[in-house]
Design a protein around this motif. Structure first.
Motif, short mmCIF file in Angstrom:
data_model
loop_
_atom_site.label_atom_id
_atom_site.label_comp_id
_atom_site.label_asym_id
_atom_site.label_seq_id
_atom_site.Cartn_x
_atom_site.Cartn_y
_atom_site.Cartn_z
N ASP A 20 0.86 -1.18 0.00
CA ASP A 20 0.00 0.00 0.00
C ASP A 20 0.90 1.24 0.00
OD1 ASP A 20 -1.52 2.25 0.77
OD2 ASP A 20 -2.96 0.99 1.84
N PRO A 21 0.97 1.98 -1.11
CA PRO A 21 1.94 3.08 -1.20
C PRO A 21 1.68 4.20 -0.19
CG PRO A 21 0.46 3.12 -3.08
CD PRO A 21 0.22 1.83 -2.37
N ASP A 22 0.42 4.48 0.13
CA ASP A 22 0.13 5.53 1.11
C ASP A 22 0.55 5.10 2.50
OD1 ASP A 22 -0.93 7.30 -0.77
OD2 ASP A 22 -2.91 6.37 -0.66
N LEU A 23 0.29 3.83 2.83
CA LEU A 23 0.69 3.33 4.14
C LEU A 23 2.21 3.28 4.26
CD1 LEU A 23 -0.57 2.32 6.77
CD2 LEU A 23 -0.45 -0.01 5.87
N LEU A 24 2.89 2.93 3.18
CA LEU A 24 4.35 2.91 3.21
C LEU A 24 4.92 4.31 3.38
CD1 LEU A 24 5.26 0.30 0.44
CD2 LEU A 24 5.37 0.01 2.92
N ARG A 55 8.58 6.09 11.15
CA ARG A 55 9.52 5.09 11.68
C ARG A 55 10.63 5.75 12.49
NH1 ARG A 55 13.54 0.58 9.09
NH2 ARG A 55 13.65 -0.62 11.00
N GLU A 56 11.02 5.11 13.59
CA GLU A 56 12.21 5.52 14.33
C GLU A 56 13.40 4.86 13.64
OE1 GLU A 56 14.17 5.16 18.81
OE2 GLU A 56 12.05 4.68 18.47
N TRP A 57 14.09 5.63 12.80
CA TRP A 57 15.14 5.07 11.95
C TRP A 57 16.41 4.78 12.74
CZ3 TRP A 57 14.39 3.37 7.15
CH2 TRP A 57 13.24 3.80 6.48
N GLY A 92 10.97 -2.33 -18.77
CA GLY A 92 10.04 -1.22 -18.92
C GLY A 92 9.31 -0.85 -17.65
N GLU A 93 9.50 -1.60 -16.57
CA GLU A 93 8.96 -1.26 -15.25
C GLU A 93 10.12 -1.16 -14.27
OE1 GLU A 93 6.83 -4.29 -12.93
OE2 GLU A 93 7.17 -5.65 -14.62
N VAL A 94 9.95 -0.32 -13.26
CA VAL A 94 11.06 0.01 -12.37
C VAL A 94 11.60 -1.23 -11.68
CG1 VAL A 94 9.52 0.60 -10.44
CG2 VAL A 94 11.83 1.54 -10.53
N HIS A 95 12.92 -1.33 -11.64
CA HIS A 95 13.59 -2.44 -10.98
C HIS A 95 13.62 -2.24 -9.48
CE1 HIS A 95 17.30 -4.14 -9.17
NE2 HIS A 95 16.90 -5.22 -9.79
N ASP A 96 13.88 -1.04 -9.02
CA ASP A 96 14.05 -0.78 -7.59
C ASP A 96 12.80 -1.19 -6.81
OD1 ASP A 96 15.80 0.97 -5.51
OD2 ASP A 96 13.66 1.27 -5.15
N ASP A 97 12.98 -2.08 -5.84
CA ASP A 97 11.85 -2.64 -5.11
C ASP A 97 11.08 -1.60 -4.32
OD1 ASP A 97 12.36 -5.42 -5.85
OD2 ASP A 97 14.11 -5.29 -4.54
N ASN A 98 11.80 -0.70 -3.64
CA ASN A 98 11.11 0.31 -2.85
C ASN A 98 10.33 1.28 -3.73
OD1 ASN A 98 11.98 -0.70 -0.40
ND2 ASN A 98 13.81 0.58 -0.35
N CYS A 99 10.91 1.67 -4.85
CA CYS A 99 10.21 2.56 -5.77
C CYS A 99 8.96 1.89 -6.33
CB CYS A 99 11.14 2.99 -6.90
SG CYS A 99 10.41 4.18 -8.04
N SER A 100 9.06 0.61 -6.62
CA SER A 100 7.91 -0.13 -7.13
C SER A 100 6.78 -0.15 -6.10
CB SER A 100 8.32 -1.55 -7.48
OG SER A 100 7.20 -2.34 -7.86
N ALA A 101 7.13 -0.46 -4.85
CA ALA A 101 6.11 -0.55 -3.81
C ALA A 101 5.49 0.81 -3.51
CB ALA A 101 6.72 -1.14 -2.54
N LEU A 102 6.29 1.88 -3.58
CA LEU A 102 5.80 3.23 -3.32
C LEU A 102 5.05 3.81 -4.52
CD1 LEU A 102 8.94 4.61 -1.49
CD2 LEU A 102 6.65 4.44 -0.50
N GLU A 103 5.15 3.12 -5.66
CA GLU A 103 4.55 3.59 -6.91
C GLU A 103 5.05 4.99 -7.27
OE1 GLU A 103 0.30 3.14 -6.82
OE2 GLU A 103 0.42 0.97 -6.43
#
Length: 337
Positions: free
Chosen positions: A136-140, A147-149, A210-221
């Motif tokens: 869920d990109p909004d929840l992420l 988050r306490e990084w 043709g679609e983003v490889h980076d996993d975080n970018c994909s999940a965040l859309e």
């Protein structure tokens, strides 16, 4: 430089890429050079895709530019907002993201500034698998802000810096990154049949093209650290604009050359021992690389830029492609070795 001289220089610099492809270390790539005057040359070699089917690499192949997104897309927009007074580079991110760690007024994350993020001068962790917390990109986005990084003892290069800059851009513009203009010749996705394939993704269960490889970018859309697609021509157009001053106001271009550490400027890297541009770059050079096998270097002193775009992680990153040495070899030849 005369056109014939540029062609000879390109031919010499292309040799290491040819050797890497013929040795099977890299499926394919494009090497392109541009001068401030607009004189340019480009050439491709190898395959844009090897599995599950083969496609040849072309000069107009689209590439997932990965972290070149940081310097081609995000950095210019952050510096433009500073130029217009929309943000203060030395102000904390909370001026745009007041809810960053909102439940702890003394949290260290609330003191991090735009300039520190641009120069990777923060203690955020280098890598974080945000995508493993859901789709869920909004929840992420909320997770990232609350988050306490973990706080490292010293600054490192971290995608978190540019993810946060991207969130600030979204908040200030009222648009998600994927709803923003990617820039002339760029996009946030590309035709799979016209793109250089990247990796077989173990959680998306397919070879990505043709679609983003980076996993975080994909999940965040869409995010500020990765996700931009372009061709060698569009990357050279951007670089030429940096060289001739048409890409941004002079003050913004100048900041990309101002060091913030022994390795980094505002968004970019500058020459240091063992850096990606090789040992022969002039002090007036900035550059950046992308995990997928991309790179761009701009030499303001020589009035020249070059981009080396490869699909070195196709079909897997778990292989020594030799990309580090390849980038340096190409840079050294371009700069007179």
């Amino acid at each position: 430089m005369a056109t014939s001289d540029l062609a000879q220089l390109h031919e010499r610099a292309f040799a290491p890429l040819t050797q890497a492809v013929e040795a099977g270390r890299i499926p394919g790539g494009v090497l392109a050079i541009v001068e401030r005057s607009g004189n340019r040359i480009s050439r491709s070699i190898g395959h844009a895709q090897r599995v599950p089917s083969e496609r040849p690499m072309r000069e107009d192949t689209w590439f997932d530019l990965a972290s070149l997104t940081k310097v081609i897309f995000t950095t210019p927009r952050i510096l433009a907002m500073a130029e217009t007074g929309t943000i203060d580079l030395d102000a904390p991110l909370t001026t745009a993201l007041p809810d960053l760690r909102q439940y702890d007024a003394n949290a260290w994350e609330r003191q991090v500034t735009f300039r520190q993020c641009l120069g990777h001068q923060t203690p955020f962790p280098a890598v974080e698998p945000i995508y493993t917390y859901g789709r869920d990109p909004d929840l992420l986005r909320t997770f990232i802000l609350q988050r306490e990084w973990p706080k490292l003892s010293e600054p490192v290069y971290s995608d978190i810096n540019f993810i946060l800059l991207g969130l600030a851009m979204e908040r200030l513009s009222g648009k998600t990154i994927r709803d923003m203009d990617a820039g002339p010749g760029f996009a946030f996705a590309a035709d799979p049949e016209q793109s250089a394939a990247t990796e077989y993704c173990t959680w998306r269960h397919r070879v990505l093209s043709g679609e983003v490889h980076d996993d975080n970018c994909s999940a965040l859309e869409g995010a500020g650290h990765a996700g931009l697609f372009g061709t060698a021509a569009s990357v050279l157009d951007f670089a030429q604009g940096m060289l001739d001053g048409s890409a941004a106001p002079a003050e913004a271009i100048a900041l990309t050359r101002v060091p913030l550490s022994d390795k980094r400027t505002h968004g970019w890297e500058h020459p240091y021992a063992s850096w990606s541009g090789g040992d022969r770059c002039s002090p007036g050079t900035i550059g950046h690389t992308g995990f997928t096998g991309t790179g761009l270097w701009i030499d303001f002193d020589a009035g020249r830029a070059w981009t080396l775009l490869t699909n070195r992680i196709h079909p897997t990153r778990h292989f020594d492609s030799g990309i580090v040495d390849l980038r340096r070899q190409v840079g050294d030849i371009i700069n007179g070795a």
